[in-house]
Design an enzyme around this catalytic site. Structure first.
Site, PDB file in Angstrom:
ATOM      1  N   GLY A   1     -36.196  39.727   1.437  1.00 53.25           N
ATOM      2  CA  GLY A   1     -36.658  39.625   2.627  1.00 53.25           C
ATOM      3  C   GLY A   1     -36.140  40.582   3.487  1.00 53.25           C
ATOM      4  O   GLY A   1     -35.133  41.449   3.184  1.00 53.25           O
ATOM      5  N   GLN A   2     -36.555  41.030   4.680  1.00 49.89           N
ATOM      6  CA  GLN A   2     -35.482  41.838   5.651  1.00 49.89           C
ATOM      7  C   GLN A   2     -34.053  41.895   5.727  1.00 49.89           C
ATOM      8  O   GLN A   2     -33.552  42.711   5.289  1.00 49.89           O
ATOM      9  CB  GLN A   2     -36.264  41.435   6.992  1.00 49.89           C
ATOM     10  CG  GLN A   2     -35.214  42.347   8.039  1.00 49.89           C
ATOM     11  CD  GLN A   2     -35.719  42.103   9.856  1.00 49.89           C
ATOM     12  OE1 GLN A   2     -36.436  42.846  10.188  1.00 49.89           O
ATOM     13  NE2 GLN A   2     -35.009  40.934   9.996  1.00 49.89           N
TER      14      GLN A   2
ATOM     15  N   GLU B   1     -34.382  29.386  17.193  1.00 51.70           N
ATOM     16  CA  GLU B   1     -35.669  28.561  17.336  1.00 51.70           C
ATOM     17  C   GLU B   1     -35.113  27.126  17.418  1.00 51.70           C
ATOM     18  O   GLU B   1     -35.953  26.291  17.923  1.00 51.70           O
ATOM     19  CB  GLU B   1     -36.475  28.778  16.224  1.00 51.70           C
ATOM     20  CG  GLU B   1     -37.780  28.233  16.013  1.00 51.70           C
ATOM     21  CD  GLU B   1     -38.723  28.766  17.040  1.00 51.70           C
ATOM     22  OE1 GLU B   1     -38.669  29.778  17.606  1.00 51.70           O
ATOM     23  OE2 GLU B   1     -39.794  28.079  17.370  1.00 51.70           O
TER      24      GLU B   1
ATOM     25  N   TYR C   1     -40.801  24.396  12.115  1.00 51.84           N
ATOM     26  CA  TYR C   1     -39.732  25.350  11.463  1.00 51.84           C
ATOM     27  C   TYR C   1     -38.338  25.337  12.329  1.00 51.84           C
ATOM     28  O   TYR C   1     -37.273  24.906  11.599  1.00 51.84           O
ATOM     29  CB  TYR C   1     -40.060  26.907  11.756  1.00 51.84           C
ATOM     30  CG  TYR C   1     -38.990  28.007  11.527  1.00 51.84           C
ATOM     31  CD1 TYR C   1     -38.750  28.402  10.211  1.00 51.84           C
ATOM     32  CD2 TYR C   1     -38.440  28.671  12.687  1.00 51.84           C
ATOM     33  CE1 TYR C   1     -37.725  29.424  10.148  1.00 51.84           C
ATOM     34  CE2 TYR C   1     -37.712  29.519  12.424  1.00 51.84           C
ATOM     35  CZ  TYR C   1     -36.965  29.927  11.165  1.00 51.84           C
ATOM     36  OH  TYR C   1     -36.120  30.633  11.133  1.00 51.84           O
TER      37      TYR C   1
HETATM   38  P1  NAP Z   1     -38.002  36.773   5.546  1.00 53.12           P
HETATM   39  O1  NAP Z   1     -38.113  38.461   5.719  1.00 53.12           O
HETATM   40  O2  NAP Z   1     -39.130  35.965   5.787  1.00 53.12           O
HETATM   41  O3  NAP Z   1     -37.189  36.530   3.741  1.00 53.12           O
HETATM   42  C1  NAP Z   1     -37.449  35.335   3.444  1.00 53.12           C
HETATM   43  C2  NAP Z   1     -36.929  35.221   2.066  1.00 53.12           C
HETATM   44  O4  NAP Z   1     -36.849  33.851   1.530  1.00 53.12           O
HETATM   45  C3  NAP Z   1     -37.569  36.259   1.086  1.00 53.12           C
HETATM   46  O5  NAP Z   1     -36.860  36.772   0.387  1.00 53.12           O
HETATM   47  C4  NAP Z   1     -38.485  35.084   0.425  1.00 53.12           C
HETATM   48  O6  NAP Z   1     -38.720  35.464  -1.001  1.00 53.12           O
HETATM   49  C5  NAP Z   1     -37.246  33.919   0.312  1.00 53.12           C
HETATM   50  N1  NAP Z   1     -37.896  32.520  -0.025  1.00 53.12           N
HETATM   51  C6  NAP Z   1     -38.788  31.783   0.862  1.00 53.12           C
HETATM   52  N2  NAP Z   1     -38.886  30.753   0.182  1.00 53.12           N
HETATM   53  C7  NAP Z   1     -38.042  30.578  -1.082  1.00 53.12           C
HETATM   54  C8  NAP Z   1     -37.945  29.904  -2.007  1.00 53.12           C
HETATM   55  N3  NAP Z   1     -38.480  28.435  -1.861  1.00 53.12           N
HETATM   56  N4  NAP Z   1     -37.041  29.971  -3.034  1.00 53.12           N
HETATM   57  C9  NAP Z   1     -36.294  31.070  -3.020  1.00 53.12           C
HETATM   58  N5  NAP Z   1     -36.544  32.038  -2.026  1.00 53.12           N
HETATM   59  C10 NAP Z   1     -37.566  31.791  -0.993  1.00 53.12           C
HETATM   60  O7  NAP Z   1     -36.795  36.627   6.504  1.00 53.12           O
HETATM   61  P2  NAP Z   1     -35.739  37.390   7.183  1.00 53.12           P
HETATM   62  O8  NAP Z   1     -36.367  37.698   8.613  1.00 53.12           O
HETATM   63  O9  NAP Z   1     -35.078  38.130   6.476  1.00 53.12           O
HETATM   64  O10 NAP Z   1     -34.728  36.275   7.553  1.00 53.12           O
HETATM   65  C11 NAP Z   1     -33.717  35.856   6.799  1.00 53.12           C
HETATM   66  C12 NAP Z   1     -33.405  34.319   7.233  1.00 53.12           C
HETATM   67  O11 NAP Z   1     -32.731  34.289   8.622  1.00 53.12           O
HETATM   68  C13 NAP Z   1     -34.367  33.170   7.138  1.00 53.12           C
HETATM   69  O12 NAP Z   1     -33.867  31.972   6.581  1.00 53.12           O
HETATM   70  C14 NAP Z   1     -34.759  33.150   8.760  1.00 53.12           C
HETATM   71  O13 NAP Z   1     -35.408  31.768   8.912  1.00 53.12           O
HETATM   72  C15 NAP Z   1     -33.314  33.262   9.279  1.00 53.12           C
HETATM   73  N6  NAP Z   1     -33.503  33.849  10.754  1.00 53.12           N
HETATM   74  C16 NAP Z   1     -34.481  35.119  10.952  1.00 53.12           C
HETATM   75  C17 NAP Z   1     -34.133  35.434  12.035  1.00 53.12           C
HETATM   76  C18 NAP Z   1     -34.889  36.675  12.402  1.00 53.12           C
HETATM   77  O14 NAP Z   1     -35.141  37.092  13.732  1.00 53.12           O
HETATM   78  N7  NAP Z   1     -35.401  37.779  11.491  1.00 53.12           N
HETATM   79  C19 NAP Z   1     -33.332  35.076  13.038  1.00 53.12           C
HETATM   80  C20 NAP Z   1     -32.852  33.825  12.945  1.00 53.12           C
HETATM   81  C21 NAP Z   1     -32.647  33.293  11.616  1.00 53.12           C
HETATM   82  P3  NAP Z   1     -40.234  36.175  -1.318  1.00 53.12           P
HETATM   83  O15 NAP Z   1     -40.118  37.558  -1.184  1.00 53.12           O
HETATM   84  O16 NAP Z   1     -40.399  35.677  -2.807  1.00 53.12           O
HETATM   85  O17 NAP Z   1     -41.161  35.426  -0.304  1.00 53.12           O
HETATM   86  O1  G4F Z   2     -42.231  37.504  16.254  1.00 59.09           O
HETATM   87  P1  G4F Z   2     -42.313  36.353  16.284  1.00 59.09           P
HETATM   88  O2  G4F Z   2     -43.466  35.733  15.185  1.00 59.09           O
HETATM   89  O3  G4F Z   2     -40.990  35.243  16.117  1.00 59.09           O
HETATM   90  P2  G4F Z   2     -40.402  34.032  16.463  1.00 59.09           P
HETATM   91  O4  G4F Z   2     -41.543  32.933  16.605  1.00 59.09           O
HETATM   92  O5  G4F Z   2     -39.408  34.131  17.683  1.00 59.09           O
HETATM   93  O6  G4F Z   2     -39.523  33.691  15.312  1.00 59.09           O
HETATM   94  C1  G4F Z   2     -38.593  34.769  14.613  1.00 59.09           C
HETATM   95  O7  G4F Z   2     -37.550  34.541  15.244  1.00 59.09           O
HETATM   96  C2  G4F Z   2     -36.683  33.225  15.037  1.00 59.09           C
HETATM   97  C3  G4F Z   2     -35.429  33.388  15.842  1.00 59.09           C
HETATM   98  O8  G4F Z   2     -35.718  32.788  17.014  1.00 59.09           O
HETATM   99  C4  G4F Z   2     -36.392  33.147  13.613  1.00 59.09           C
HETATM  100  F1  G4F Z   2     -35.979  32.219  13.465  1.00 59.09           F
HETATM  101  C5  G4F Z   2     -37.825  33.065  12.890  1.00 59.09           C
HETATM  102  O9  G4F Z   2     -37.820  32.859  11.499  1.00 59.09           O
HETATM  103  C6  G4F Z   2     -38.468  34.300  13.142  1.00 59.09           C
HETATM  104  O10 G4F Z   2     -37.852  35.468  12.374  1.00 59.09           O
HETATM  105  O11 G4F Z   2     -42.747  35.743  17.790  1.00 59.09           O
HETATM  106  C7  G4F Z   2     -42.052  36.120  18.924  1.00 59.09           C
HETATM  107  C8  G4F Z   2     -42.766  35.753  20.128  1.00 59.09           C
HETATM  108  C9  G4F Z   2     -43.544  34.158  20.215  1.00 59.09           C
HETATM  109  O12 G4F Z   2     -43.415  33.933  21.533  1.00 59.09           O
HETATM  110  C10 G4F Z   2     -44.954  34.779  20.041  1.00 59.09           C
HETATM  111  O13 G4F Z   2     -45.729  33.581  20.797  1.00 59.09           O
HETATM  112  O14 G4F Z   2     -44.198  36.793  20.411  1.00 59.09           O
HETATM  113  C11 G4F Z   2     -45.168  35.898  20.624  1.00 59.09           C
HETATM  114  N1  G4F Z   2     -46.438  36.521  20.159  1.00 59.09           N
HETATM  115  C12 G4F Z   2     -47.628  36.919  21.260  1.00 59.09           C
HETATM  116  N2  G4F Z   2     -48.318  37.574  20.561  1.00 59.09           N
HETATM  117  C13 G4F Z   2     -46.664  36.697  19.051  1.00 59.09           C
HETATM  118  C14 G4F Z   2     -48.175  37.410  19.096  1.00 59.09           C
HETATM  119  N3  G4F Z   2     -46.160  36.549  17.834  1.00 59.09           N
HETATM  120  C15 G4F Z   2     -47.015  37.013  16.687  1.00 59.09           C
HETATM  121  N4  G4F Z   2     -46.292  36.642  15.456  1.00 59.09           N
HETATM  122  N5  G4F Z   2     -48.072  37.507  16.896  1.00 59.09           N
HETATM  123  C16 G4F Z   2     -48.705  37.808  17.772  1.00 59.09           C
HETATM  124  O15 G4F Z   2     -49.864  38.441  17.800  1.00 59.09           O
END
Ligand code: NAP
Ligand code: G4F
Length: 325
Positions: free
Chosen positions: A14-15, A128, A150
């Site tokens: 993932g990212q 979230e 979620y």
């Molecule tokens: P991401 O790009 O969606 O990556 C998710 C990863 O989880 C991928 O490597 C995916 O593997 C793996 N995965 C999903 N289901 C799995 C399973 N059942 N068993 C093993 N691996 C599995 O997420 P990210 O943005 O890097 O975020 C990393 C973590 O931080 C996540 O837990 C997310 O919820 C949390 N988080 C993210 C943000 C954000 O803004 N990015 C903010 C707060 C918290 P595949 O490649 O096989 O799908």
């Molecule tokens: O980019 P989003 O889909 O991220 P969201 O829902 O905030 O979730 C991400 O951040 C969380 C941390 O608070 C993580 F835990 C979670 O795993 C993920 O990484 O949406 C951001 C905002 C939302 O309010 C949504 O309603 O953007 C708004 N939005 C408006 N138009 C849209 C769109 N979101 C998406 N994905 N696509 C649209 O067209």
């Protein structure tokens, strides 16, 4: 010579997993990554690291595979980044989301307790969980009120992490991270959706962009800054939870403005609204107070919101290549 420190990263494809793997390799770690089996593997984000990381197959749904991964990697540090992380999917697949992002964490913690209780554990918690916010800005002590399946799954994961720390004395930390983005962000998340579309439109490959709620606001930071905070949490004397955030809120409209103008476009000429992209429930005022991280971890964000969106737009523009004739 002392042996290198070993880290197991779940979600390495993932990212965050890909940036964290780079970060740990630069610091001399031996990095293991948990990957799930798929009919066709997508390892683009870690292609450049394939020779340098050890991949172990496993799934958060399968406890035996987690136990095996821990036995093989004997980690000093475990970073649990794997999850179903896209909020809209959690309404269409709520049970699977709970299994991956909630109960999966208990499976991993239970394996750690049995296989390597001396290891240090990082859980990827999220803003979230604050959902319908109880205070602004949100801190480590702000009560949780998740607004999506979620968020509910992650709240469970957060509490079970704290519970294993308090019940068994394990070194377990939760990083409550606010939104963080990058050119490696999944294509369905809003910042990347916009940067990809702006690039494709600038290259003459796409006509318009349908969006959901343009007034939605988030506290957006740069993923590279945030993986540094994860590591810092596991280097403390004792385990604690930390909010990681920029402390600034911006709207989706601003994301559009900056991404399009970076590429010489006016977003208003291209963006349309699609009510199907609105969510059953929104979160309104997510903005974090990271003072505890600043004071105890010496962490602060280094990349501004504008810099982040500009770098994403430029990166997608470069990747989109030259215009079609
Ligand atoms: P991401 O790009 O969606 O990556 C998710 C990863 O989880 C991928 O490597 C995916 O593997 C793996 N995965 C999903 N289901 C799995 C399973 N059942 N068993 C093993 N691996 C599995 O997420 P990210 O943005 O890097 O975020 C990393 C973590 O931080 C996540 O837990 C997310 O919820 C949390 N988080 C993210 C943000 C954000 O803004 N990015 C903010 C707060 C918290 P595949 O490649 O096989 O799908
Ligand atoms: O980019 P989003 O889909 O991220 P969201 O829902 O905030 O979730 C991400 O951040 C969380 C941390 O608070 C993580 F835990 C979670 O795993 C993920 O990484 O949406 C951001 C905002 C939302 O309010 C949504 O309603 O953007 C708004 N939005 C408006 N138009 C849209 C769109 N979101 C998406 N994905 N696509 C649209 O067209």
């Amino acid at each position: 010579m002392s042996e290198p420190r070993r880290a197991l990263v779940t979600g390495i494809t993932g990212q965050d997993g890909s940036y964290l793997a780079e970060f740990l390799l630069e610091r001399g770690y031996q990095v293991y990554g948990l990957v799930r089996r798929a009919s066709s593997q997508r390892f683009e984000r870690i292609e450049h690291l394939r020779e340098r990381v050890e991949l172990v197959t496993g799934d958060l749904l399968d406890q035996a595979s987690l136990s095996r991964a821990l036995t093989l990697s004997r980690p000093h540090e475990i970073y649990n980044l794997a999850a179903q992380s896209f909020v809209p999917t959690s309404w269409t697949e709520p049970v699977l989301t709970a299994e991956f992002s909630g109960v999966g964490v208990t499976r991993l913690l239970e394996c750690m307790r049995q296989v390597c209780p001396e290891a240090r554990f990082y859980q990827a918690s999220t803003s979230e969980m604050f959902g319908k916010v109880r205070e602004v800005p949100q801190r480590e002590t702000t009560p949780l009120y998740p607004r999506s399946p979620y968020g509910v799954a992650k709240a469970y994961a957060h509490h079970i992490t704290v519970n294993y720390r308090e019940s068994y004395g394990l070194y377990c930390c939760s990083g409550i991270l606010f939104n963080h983005e990058s050119p490696r962000r999944g294509r369905e998340f809003v910042t990347r959706k916009v940067s990809l579309a702006a690039a494709a439109i600038a290259r003459g490959r796409q006509k318009g962009l349908a969006m959901g709620n343009l007034d939605a606001r988030r506290d957006w930071g740069y993923a590279c800054d945030y993986v540094d905070a994860m590591w810092r949490m596991l280097q403390q004397e004792s385990p604690e939870d930390f909010v990681i955030a920029t402390g600034e809120m911006h709207t989706v409209r601003e994301v559009c403005e900056i991404a399009f103008s970076t590429l010489g476009l006016d977003w208003r000429e291209h963006v349309t609204l699609d009510p199907a992209l609105l969510r059953p429930a929104e979160v309104d005022q997510l903005v974090g107070d990271a003072s505890k991280a600043r004071e105890k971890l010496g962490w602060r964000p280094r990349t501004s919101f504008r810099e982040l969106i500009e770098l994403m737009a430029r990166s997608d523009y470069e990747a989109a290549g030259s215009p079609r004739t």
